[in-house]
Design a protein around this motif. Structure first.
Motif, PDB file in Angstrom:
ATOM      1  N   UNK A  71      50.901  29.423  39.756  1.00  0.00           N
ATOM      2  CA  UNK A  71      51.409  30.738  40.143  1.00  0.00           C
ATOM      3  C   UNK A  71      50.898  31.827  39.209  1.00  0.00           C
ATOM      4  N   UNK A  72      50.678  31.468  37.919  1.00  0.00           N
ATOM      5  CA  UNK A  72      50.111  32.439  36.982  1.00  0.00           C
ATOM      6  C   UNK A  72      48.678  32.788  37.392  1.00  0.00           C
ATOM      7  N   UNK A  73      47.904  31.774  37.746  1.00  0.00           N
ATOM      8  CA  UNK A  73      46.530  32.014  38.195  1.00  0.00           C
ATOM      9  C   UNK A  73      46.507  32.788  39.504  1.00  0.00           C
ATOM     10  N   UNK A  74      47.251  32.290  40.500  1.00  0.00           N
ATOM     11  CA  UNK A  74      47.196  32.888  41.830  1.00  0.00           C
ATOM     12  C   UNK A  74      47.687  34.317  41.868  1.00  0.00           C
ATOM     13  N   UNK A  75      48.643  34.646  41.002  1.00  0.00           N
ATOM     14  CA  UNK A  75      49.173  36.006  40.994  1.00  0.00           C
ATOM     15  C   UNK A  75      48.134  37.056  40.672  1.00  0.00           C
ATOM     16  N   UNK A  76      47.109  36.676  39.909  1.00  0.00           N
ATOM     17  CA  UNK A  76      46.070  37.646  39.556  1.00  0.00           C
ATOM     18  C   UNK A  76      45.204  38.004  40.764  1.00  0.00           C
ATOM     19  N   UNK A  77      45.096  37.125  41.749  1.00  0.00           N
ATOM     20  CA  UNK A  77      44.241  37.388  42.917  1.00  0.00           C
ATOM     21  C   UNK A  77      44.781  38.560  43.726  1.00  0.00           C
ATOM     22  N   UNK A  78      46.076  38.530  44.030  1.00  0.00           N
ATOM     23  CA  UNK A  78      46.648  39.637  44.790  1.00  0.00           C
ATOM     24  C   UNK A  78      46.721  40.911  43.955  1.00  0.00           C
ATOM     25  N   UNK A  79      46.905  40.761  42.652  1.00  0.00           N
ATOM     26  CA  UNK A  79      46.951  41.943  41.787  1.00  0.00           C
ATOM     27  C   UNK A  79      45.628  42.694  41.827  1.00  0.00           C
ATOM     28  N   UNK A  80      44.536  41.949  41.795  1.00  0.00           N
ATOM     29  CA  UNK A  80      43.213  42.572  41.771  1.00  0.00           C
ATOM     30  C   UNK A  80      42.814  43.089  43.148  1.00  0.00           C
TER      31      UNK A  80
END
Length: 498
Positions: A71-80
């Motif tokens: 979830x820490x990794x995946x959260x950056x995808x939508x943030x960017x």
């Protein structure tokens, strides 16, 4: 046990086809949870906790840790790409990551986020291996008085997690302790607070409580207010950062790793606090601080490294002391307890296979997540098209099936739904749910150790002062409470003067 020997033994435990499958599944689910806005790791772990009941302890916790990491990794995808954080720790990544995406550098932002997270996670796991055995050395000196003092210290540390009203936080801790007392007395066998209900005689099921409080309440909140952003129409090329990107990012990654690891050790610290403080530090030490928020890669590298380092260090107090520092590690503690493993100072001795196997699984999950995030970014982005009208009924169905499958008890479904409504109501009123869960987990352990201590003591409560380690931990708990009271009074006085 020597850390190197222990870690090698952990890899021997975890490197089986079955455990590798569990970690891979957890990594995929975790990334999915991070990509889809509005779910978050806490709700996901609470919903999937029942699925681990039938699994071996190492595989169960390894999968849950992989979900947390993912979830820490995946959260950056939508943030960017979408400017919507998939989970709370990725909020600050939106500031510069989305700005980089609009400049056509989405690939570099995502690549640095993944690589920075991998580096920080790796360093954090190495330090975890070295630090955990030092705390485990207390195991041979721990008896019921020390365990009682340790649980009291854990409850006192829970106070530090409270961000809002101290009174509301204390109410939640009291509510959690009271809920844990419902059922049969562990010594006398008498029923407490059951109101004559046969269903309550065995107590309240932890799974039903956490799924309701975090999973169902999250669904209710998101049904009220669903958010959608516009994805950046950019080609995701050049995911590997160039030399200039690395030159700008290596120092923020190291600073974020150190800061995140230190914050993760503290009660209530966790990835969210780590990422925000890392961003603040980078703005403070960086050149041209006014350019942050306009596409600085340092604003992506530092916070992403910090939140992953905090995940690693948060496992130290959980595994070595049996004290969860936040709601997520409380759920991991619940998973261990459900699988018959008691985290704490004796875990390294009694269940060394689980202790070192879980630590080794963190590194395997870190590698999986790096592989999943860089080549498959385009695939994860497509999942953002899943409408909430389809997503949340499926999550609710998963919650119902998971809760019922644990004990096959219809009463647990009513408990889950009831706590879902209660959790939604409490969150609307500004109450924090994490202190309730932590108290619910720690209070029974405190009661058991306290009563054992009183039975073995000829001098009553004086045993806690006669045992040096117990006395130190009780003094620390009292000091924490006094510090909280002093800080609240100071804040009130300053606010009143202003």
């Amino acid at each position: 046990m020597d850390p190197i020997v222990g870690l090698l033994a952990g890899f021997e435990v975890i490197l089986t086809w079955q455990n590798i499958q569990f970690i891979f599944i957890g990594s995929v689910i975790g990334t999915l949870i991070g990509v889809l806005p509005g779910i978050g790791p806490l709700a996901a772990l609470s919903l999937l906790l029942p699925a681990t009941v039938a699994l071996p302890p190492v595989g169960a916790v390894a999968m849950l840790c992989a979900i947390f990491y993912g979830s820490m990794y995946g959260g950056s995808i939508t943030s960017v790409l979408v400017n919507i954080p998939g989970e709370a720790a990725s909020v600050v990544t939106c500031l510069d990551g989305y700005a980089m995406a609009k400049q056509g550098r989405a690939g570099a932002a995502l690549g640095m986020a993944a690589l920075g997270s991998f580096i920080a996670g790796t360093v954090g796991i190495v330090v975890l291996c070295l630090a955990a055995p030092m705390l485990g050395a207390f195991a041979i000196r721990m008896g019921p008085p020390e365990y009682a003092a340790l649980m009291l210290l854990g409850l006192a540390c829970t106070i530090l997690m409270i961000q809002g009203s101290a009174l509301k936080g204390a109410i939640m801790i009291g509510l959690g302790a009271w809920l844990a007392a419902i059922g049969m007395d562990i010594v006398t066998g008498e029923f407490r607070f059951t109101a004559g209900s046969v269903d309550l005689s065995a107590g309240i099921e932890l799974l039903a409580v956490v799924i309701g409080l975090f999973g169902v309440s999250e669904i209710l909140l998101n049904v009220e207010q669903s958010a959608r952003g516009m994805a950046v129409k950019a080609k995701l090329s050049n995911l590997w950062p160039n030399r200039a990107d690395w030159k700008a990012s290596w120092a923020p990654i190291l600073r974020g790793t150190g800061l995140g690891f230190a914050i993760g050790l503290l009660p209530g610290g966790g990835p969210v606090t780590a990422s925000f403080l890392s961003y603040a530090v980078e703005r403070r030490v960086g050149k041209n601080p006014e350019s942050f928020g306009k596409g600085r890669i340092e604003g992506v590298a530092g916070p992403e490294a910090a939140n992953n380092a905090a995940v690693s260090s948060g496992m130290i107090p959980l595994l070595s002391l049996g004290i969860p520092g936040n709601a997520v590690t409380a759920l991991l503690m619940g998973a261990l307890i459900i699988n018959g493993v008691q985290p704490g100072p004796t875990m390294m001795i009694d269940r060394a296979d689980v202790f070192w196997g879980v630590i080794a699984s963190l590194y395997i999950g870190n590698v999986f997540l790096l592989v999943l995030n860089l080549p498959l970014v385009g695939l994860w982005v497509q999942l953002l098209r899943v409408p909430y009208a389809v997503l949340f009924p499926a999550i609710l169905l998963l919650a119902l099936v998971g809760t019922y499958s644990a004990n096959r008890n219809l009463f647990d479904l009513w408990v889950m739904l009831g706590f879902g409504v209660v959790g939604w109501f409490l969150r609307k009123l500004g109450y924090e749910l994490a202190p309730l869960v932590l108290a619910f987990v720690l209070a029974p352990l405190l009661e058991q150790s306290l009563r054992q201590s009183m039975v073995m003591s000829p001098d009553g409560a004086m045993i806690f002062l006669q045992r040096p380690l117990a006395a130190v931990m009780i003094a620390a708990a009292v000091g924490i409470l006094l510090l909280v009271v002093f800080k609240r009074k100071t804040t009130t006085l300053v606010g009143g003067t202003a």
